[in-house]
Design a protein around this motif. Structure first.
Motif, PDB file in Angstrom:
ATOM      1  N   UNK A   1       0.767  -1.569  -0.228  1.00  0.00           N
ATOM      2  CA  UNK A   1       0.237  -0.123  -0.384  1.00  0.00           C
ATOM      3  C   UNK A   1       1.094   1.101   0.155  1.00  0.00           C
ATOM      4  N   UNK A   2       1.828   1.640   1.126  1.00  0.00           N
ATOM      5  CA  UNK A   2       2.702   1.923   0.771  1.00  0.00           C
ATOM      6  C   UNK A   2       3.450   2.805  -0.393  1.00  0.00           C
ATOM      7  N   UNK A   3       3.792   1.449  -1.059  1.00  0.00           N
ATOM      8  CA  UNK A   3       4.598   0.886  -1.982  1.00  0.00           C
ATOM      9  C   UNK A   3       4.050   2.298  -3.159  1.00  0.00           C
ATOM     10  N   UNK A   4       2.518   2.023  -3.216  1.00  0.00           N
ATOM     11  CA  UNK A   4       1.663   1.595  -4.491  1.00  0.00           C
ATOM     12  C   UNK A   4       1.213   3.137  -4.379  1.00  0.00           C
ATOM     13  N   UNK A   5       0.967   3.732  -3.283  1.00  0.00           N
ATOM     14  CA  UNK A   5       0.332   5.330  -2.788  1.00  0.00           C
ATOM     15  C   UNK A   5       1.399   6.171  -3.133  1.00  0.00           C
ATOM     16  N   UNK A   6       3.085   5.763  -2.845  1.00  0.00           N
ATOM     17  CA  UNK A   6       4.465   7.028  -2.919  1.00  0.00           C
ATOM     18  C   UNK A   6       3.779   7.296  -4.659  1.00  0.00           C
ATOM     19  N   UNK A   7       4.006   6.037  -4.695  1.00  0.00           N
ATOM     20  CA  UNK A   7       4.329   5.626  -7.081  1.00  0.00           C
ATOM     21  C   UNK A   7       3.161   7.001  -7.380  1.00  0.00           C
TER      22      UNK A   7
ATOM     23  N   UNK B   1       1.286  11.825 -10.260  1.00  0.00           N
ATOM     24  CA  UNK B   1      -0.021  12.914  -9.994  1.00  0.00           C
ATOM     25  C   UNK B   1       0.963  14.327  -9.952  1.00  0.00           C
ATOM     26  N   UNK B   2       1.700  14.363  -9.440  1.00  0.00           N
ATOM     27  CA  UNK B   2       2.851  15.463  -9.309  1.00  0.00           C
ATOM     28  C   UNK B   2       3.199  15.760 -10.745  1.00  0.00           C
ATOM     29  N   UNK B   3       3.499  14.199 -11.260  1.00  0.00           N
ATOM     30  CA  UNK B   3       4.357  14.222 -12.646  1.00  0.00           C
ATOM     31  C   UNK B   3       3.113  15.096 -13.869  1.00  0.00           C
ATOM     32  N   UNK B   4       2.116  14.561 -13.799  1.00  0.00           N
ATOM     33  CA  UNK B   4       0.356  15.183 -14.311  1.00  0.00           C
ATOM     34  C   UNK B   4       0.897  16.772 -14.213  1.00  0.00           C
ATOM     35  N   UNK B   5       0.401  17.348 -13.061  1.00  0.00           N
ATOM     36  CA  UNK B   5      -0.038  18.525 -12.190  1.00  0.00           C
ATOM     37  C   UNK B   5       1.811  19.461 -13.409  1.00  0.00           C
TER      38      UNK B   5
ATOM     39  N   UNK C   1      -7.103  19.299 -10.468  1.00  0.00           N
ATOM     40  CA  UNK C   1      -6.373  17.718  -9.880  1.00  0.00           C
ATOM     41  C   UNK C   1      -7.007  17.449  -8.577  1.00  0.00           C
ATOM     42  N   UNK C   2      -6.379  17.699  -7.853  1.00  0.00           N
ATOM     43  CA  UNK C   2      -6.577  18.138  -6.796  1.00  0.00           C
ATOM     44  C   UNK C   2      -7.492  18.011  -6.016  1.00  0.00           C
ATOM     45  N   UNK C   3      -8.594  18.691  -6.680  1.00  0.00           N
ATOM     46  CA  UNK C   3      -9.811  18.989  -5.757  1.00  0.00           C
ATOM     47  C   UNK C   3     -10.939  18.107  -6.306  1.00  0.00           C
ATOM     48  N   UNK C   4     -10.171  16.756  -7.363  1.00  0.00           N
ATOM     49  CA  UNK C   4     -10.618  15.203  -7.725  1.00  0.00           C
ATOM     50  C   UNK C   4     -10.838  14.562  -6.998  1.00  0.00           C
ATOM     51  N   UNK C   5      -9.025  14.586  -6.429  1.00  0.00           N
ATOM     52  CA  UNK C   5      -8.701  13.575  -5.366  1.00  0.00           C
ATOM     53  C   UNK C   5      -9.309  13.580  -3.667  1.00  0.00           C
ATOM     54  N   UNK C   6      -8.920  15.001  -3.563  1.00  0.00           N
ATOM     55  CA  UNK C   6      -9.930  15.191  -2.184  1.00  0.00           C
ATOM     56  C   UNK C   6     -11.262  14.672  -2.362  1.00  0.00           C
ATOM     57  N   UNK C   7     -12.397  15.063  -3.193  1.00  0.00           N
ATOM     58  CA  UNK C   7     -13.689  14.595  -3.486  1.00  0.00           C
ATOM     59  C   UNK C   7     -13.276  13.469  -3.725  1.00  0.00           C
ATOM     60  N   UNK C   8     -12.626  12.317  -4.224  1.00  0.00           N
ATOM     61  CA  UNK C   8     -12.973  11.044  -4.318  1.00  0.00           C
ATOM     62  C   UNK C   8     -12.512  10.417  -2.617  1.00  0.00           C
ATOM     63  N   UNK C   9     -11.504  11.225  -2.211  1.00  0.00           N
ATOM     64  CA  UNK C   9     -11.183  10.555  -0.856  1.00  0.00           C
ATOM     65  C   UNK C   9     -12.489  10.540  -0.264  1.00  0.00           C
TER      66      UNK C   9
END
Length: 585
Positions: free
Chosen positions: A79-85, A90-94, A112-120
């Protein structure tokens, strides 16, 4: 229990004994529909009672069909490795969006930040569980949601290259891009809904995230992003600043002096002519996969490396937090326990997978786990699938794929014409075939995660084809009568040239997080990452070279009857715009 009666148990309770029932509710009013049990319960007692009632009475012998147990250490590490990757991706896309589109790119990054926040937030409200596949779908959703902005921003840039003012270019670009955006998102939604309705737990989790992605994309990147960009442009701060959109002033014609468009950020290319080479390469890859499959069959390994999800069996994940785990040690221990038919694969220094075609029962698993717990201090994770479940998974996977194809074909035929639908279907067959060919050549395991990816590719790789077909349909409105093959090819080449950056940038922003997941993510979702990488590359090329080629062939040999349409006023895009100081500049 069998033979117990409420009367006898109630008498026991009245005499101070212990009754066997879990609740002795009395009826205080007639029951028509729902009813409620009331009493002096603590929260824990109420939840326990609800769980016991929901479990019902099961006077049958239960047999385990499948189980999946993940050790805590392995699960947290993955989980940690997948989350970090995923975060780095995501930063690369931005960064890519800001460098390419400047001010609109910043808006895209904020959305994009708003999307991730809403999904969580939605996942938290729903009480849903974040599995590795769901996190993979979240990162994939990042590319998908940015794709909407790319279609919009590229259309605005094209309007600027034609000499439009910034304000008019934004209005025109947003209006003209809407149909392609809607169709692309709706086809993905069709695939996700089919996965959710007929899929199992893993696929359902993946589908849930895709559905949320489409909804959030339409809300944030179609509605909110459009509103925010319009407000900024209407404020006047963008007037005479096309460079804020990545367009230089010397690339824009002065229409007030009678100049027409002289610059485009693409080069003229004969896509239809070069497409035959791409198709030949694809056929060569399919032939190589067929050869590898035949060799595997002759050797007794099977045409493809079918995992236990489809063939039934047991997979053990032997891990340790501080002791090195080797294949030799794990194999010796398994053989000492009497299990000889297992295949072994290492993943780093602290994890080894042991896979066998035999489904171990609960007692056998207990013995194996105790042995490895004594050896490494941790119980291994396990995934056990019986032949019944394996057959059901194969059947469901096949049904899911066929239903998804039919549903999308129907939708595209309604929105466009039947020949557009056939072009998309052939491109999808190419994409799915490419992924399966890669797995056949590389002998990678075919499991339920691959099915999730194939369904996602079916829904997502069609996006680029729809973008190109949307422009072909638009350009076809400027033609009259039946065209010959050369004229159809010219329309297609022009349409692809006008949309090539939409297709490429959409694929790049989706590939960026997938590449980071592939390089830095957990090996537990390596199947997902490899399949997505191959599928996205294949989808990009098929939408440019395969789908349009099929469409041209069908148009030349089986031209569909033209739909009768009422005459409409000439679209704004066809009208020349003159820059009048103080009005539109």
């Amino acid at each position: 229990q069998d033979g117990d009666s409420y009367k006898t148990e109630a008498e026991k309770a009245a005499n101070g004994g212990t009754a066997n029932y879990i609740s002795a509710a009395t009826v205080s009013s007639s029951i028509s529909g729902d009813c409620q049990i009331s009493g002096n319960f603590t929260e824990t007692e109420a939840k326990t009672l609800a769980n016991l009632i929901n479990s019902g009475s099961l006077p049958v012998k239960m047999t385990e069909l499948s189980s999946n147990v993940v050790s805590a250490q392995f699960g947290m590490d993955a989980l940690n490795r997948t989350a970090m990757a995923g975060i780095i991706g995501i930063i690369g896309v931005m960064i890519y969006m800001i460098l390419k589109y400047r001010m609109p790119g910043i808006i895209s990054a904020l959305m994009l930040v708003a999307y991730i926040w809403c999904v969580f937030g939605l996942y938290s409200i729903m009480g849903a569980v974040f599995t590795l596949s769901a996190i993979g779908a979240l990162v994939l959703g990042v590319g998908m949601t940015v794709d909407v902005n790319i279609i919009n921003f590229e259309r605005i840039r094209q309007e600027l290259f034609q000499g439009r003012s910034v304000r008019t270019a934004v209005i025109e670009g947003q209006q003209l891009s809407l149909s392609a955006i809607f169709d692309a998102q709706f086809t993905t939604l069709i695939s996700a809904l089919i996965m959710y309705i007929w899929g199992n737990g893993t696929v359902k989790g993946f589908a849930t995230m895709l559905i949320i992605t489409v909804i959030m994309t339409l809300v944030l990147n179609v509605a909110l992003s459009k509103l925010l960009l319009s407000l900024i442009v209407d404020s006047g701060i963008c007037d005479n600043r096309p460079e804020w959109f990545g367009v230089k002033k010397n690339q824009i014609p002065d229409v007030s002096k009678g100049e027409s468009q002289f610059y485009s950020d693409t080069k003229k290319f004969d896509y239809m002519g070069k497409g035959k080479f791409v198709i030949r390469i694809a056929l060569g890859i399919f032939a190589a996969a067929l050869l590898f499959g035949i060799v595997g069959t002759v050797k007794g390994d099977g045409f493809m490396n079918i995992g236990i999800d489809f063939s039934s069996g047991t997979q053990l994940t032997v891990t340790s937090s501080d002791t090195k785990v080797t294949i030799d040690d794990v194999q010796k221990k398994m053989e000492s326990l009497g299990y000889d038919g297992f295949a072994y694969q290492t993943s780093g220094d602290y994890t080894v997978y042991a896979t066998g075609k035999t489904s171990l029962d609960t007692e056998e698993l207990k013995t194996v786990k105790e042995a490895f717990n004594e050896m490494y201090g941790e119980e291994p994770g396990d995934n056990v699938v019986t032949p019944v479940v394996g057959r059901d998974l194969v059947k469901n996977a096949f049904i899911l794929t066929i239903v998804a194809w039919i549903a999308m074909m129907v939708y595209i035929t309604i929105r466009y014409e039947w020949d557009y639908g056939i072009g998309c279907l052939v491109a999808l067959l190419h994409d799915v075939g490419m992924v399966l060919a890669a797995f056949c050549i590389l002998r990678m395991e075919v499991n339920i995660t691959l099915i999730s990816v194939l369904l996602t590719i079916i829904g997502y790789s069609i996006n680029n084809a729809i973008i190109i077909f949307d422009r072909i349909r638009e350009n076809m409105q400027n033609t009259k009568g039946h065209l010959n093959e050369a004229e159809y090819r010219q329309v297609v080449n022009t349409s692809i040239d006008e949309t090539i950056w939409m297709a490429f940038d959409g694929s790049i922003t989706t590939l960026i997080p997938v590449v980071f997941l592939l390089v830095m993510g957990s090996s537990a979702i390596s199947t997902f990452n490899v399949a997505m990488f191959v599928g996205l590359i294949a989808g990009t090329f098929s939408s440019i070279f395969v789908a349009p080629a099929v469409w041209v062939w069908l148009r030349v040999h089986h031209t569909p009857k033209a739909k009768t349409k009422k005459e409409k006023k000439q679209s704004k895009e066809k009208l020349d715009e003159y820059t009048i100081k103080g009005i539109n500049a």
